[in-house]
Design an enzyme around this catalytic site. Sequence first.
Site, mmCIF file in Angstrom:
data_model
loop_
_atom_site.group_PDB
_atom_site.id
_atom_site.type_symbol
_atom_site.label_atom_id
_atom_site.label_comp_id
_atom_site.label_asym_id
_atom_site.label_seq_id
_atom_site.Cartn_x
_atom_site.Cartn_y
_atom_site.Cartn_z
ATOM 1 N N CYS A 58 -0.561 6.632 -4.822
ATOM 2 C CA CYS A 58 -1.480 7.603 -4.220
ATOM 3 C C CYS A 58 -1.432 7.610 -2.706
ATOM 4 C CB CYS A 58 -2.912 7.314 -4.640
ATOM 5 S SG CYS A 58 -3.243 7.619 -6.353
ATOM 6 N N ASP A 103 -2.834 5.234 -1.113
ATOM 7 C CA ASP A 103 -4.166 4.693 -0.835
ATOM 8 C C ASP A 103 -4.071 3.389 -0.052
ATOM 9 O OD1 ASP A 103 -5.228 6.691 -2.294
ATOM 10 O OD2 ASP A 103 -5.858 5.467 -3.990
ATOM 11 N N CYS A 160 -8.708 8.172 -3.247
ATOM 12 C CA CYS A 160 -9.431 9.126 -4.084
ATOM 13 C C CYS A 160 -10.797 8.567 -4.480
ATOM 14 C CB CYS A 160 -8.621 9.434 -5.333
ATOM 15 S SG CYS A 160 -8.432 8.001 -6.386
ATOM 16 N N CYS A 168 -6.244 2.508 -9.622
ATOM 17 C CA CYS A 168 -7.320 2.324 -8.635
ATOM 18 C C CYS A 168 -8.077 1.027 -8.906
ATOM 19 C CB CYS A 168 -8.293 3.494 -8.678
ATOM 20 S SG CYS A 168 -7.526 5.065 -8.287
#
Lengths: 207, 126
Positions: free
Chosen positions: B37, B39, B63, B106
């Site tokens: 992602c 991230d 996210c 995540c």
Amino acid sequence: MNAPAAAQIVSCWSCKGPVATRALFCSVCGAVQGPGTIDHFTRLGIAPSFDLDLDALQRQYFGFQKRLHPDRFASKSSKEKALSQAQATSLNEAYEALKDPLKRAAYLLNHLGHPVDLTACGTINDRELLMEQMEKREALAEATSPDQIAKLAMEAESEVIACQCHISAAINASHLEEAGHLTIRLKYLAKLAEEARAKKTRALRLP
Amino acid sequence: MAYSDKVIDHYEHPRNVGALDKDDHAVGTGLVGAPACGDVMKLQIKVSAEGIIEDAKFKTFGCGSAIASSSLVTEWVKGKTLDEAASIKNTDIAHELALPPVKIHCSVLAEDAIKAAIADYKKKSG
């Protein structure tokens, strides 16, 4: 690395004549062939490289797709309709994977035997990259004036371009390990650039 | 894709956002990223002389699921010993937040972040 892959020969499903795995049609009987298991570069008839001529890539893609247009198969058997659709789908996948620099870098490195997985659950702890990205994302989050945001967006875009040049150099020098790190870096830079663009758009919309 | 109510709650009201002094000997910092992602997640813990996590802060750019996962973990680890905190599994986080399969990474990120923070603290305190 730049030599096209040697053509592999299989039998045509229709006339059993010899046909190259990358061929869309049998040269003996003219029947459309199934997509077969070949890499994206071979499928689109271009030499494996990070530095692709995107116009040439697009020409190849649209040229092939034109020959597979459903109208051309309207009067054909259901088998030929299905095969032409399968070919069109595979060409689509190949084109999507190669036209985007990030996907192309990851695909090419996999192709060269140095897997970079940008979709897996894995996490990274590359401290230098993460600290730099944390700082840049913070700077973007804290930027309030449109000028500041535009500046950060421009910087992000130019870093994306620079990183692509570094990937190209690393792959051409066969430094695949380095190219792999740079590809992950490109993923982060692309994300930063995307966030910056989105924030810039929002800032411009304000009165 | 719809987020669960718990994800939305943590996303809209994230707990413990912020930073602790990374140079403090009682503070451990974990910095991890998920290339899938793009991230990046920073999770910090402050450990008491008795080995109890007395404070936790995070900063995550990612996210909603990544933010919710790190927010939840900072809530969970407070008051826990290092061993208890280290035993938190990504599956516990994913289950609590009802994360869909595409967002499991995540929760992996949050698990790795707390482990990295504990490792950093242990390294600093010798």
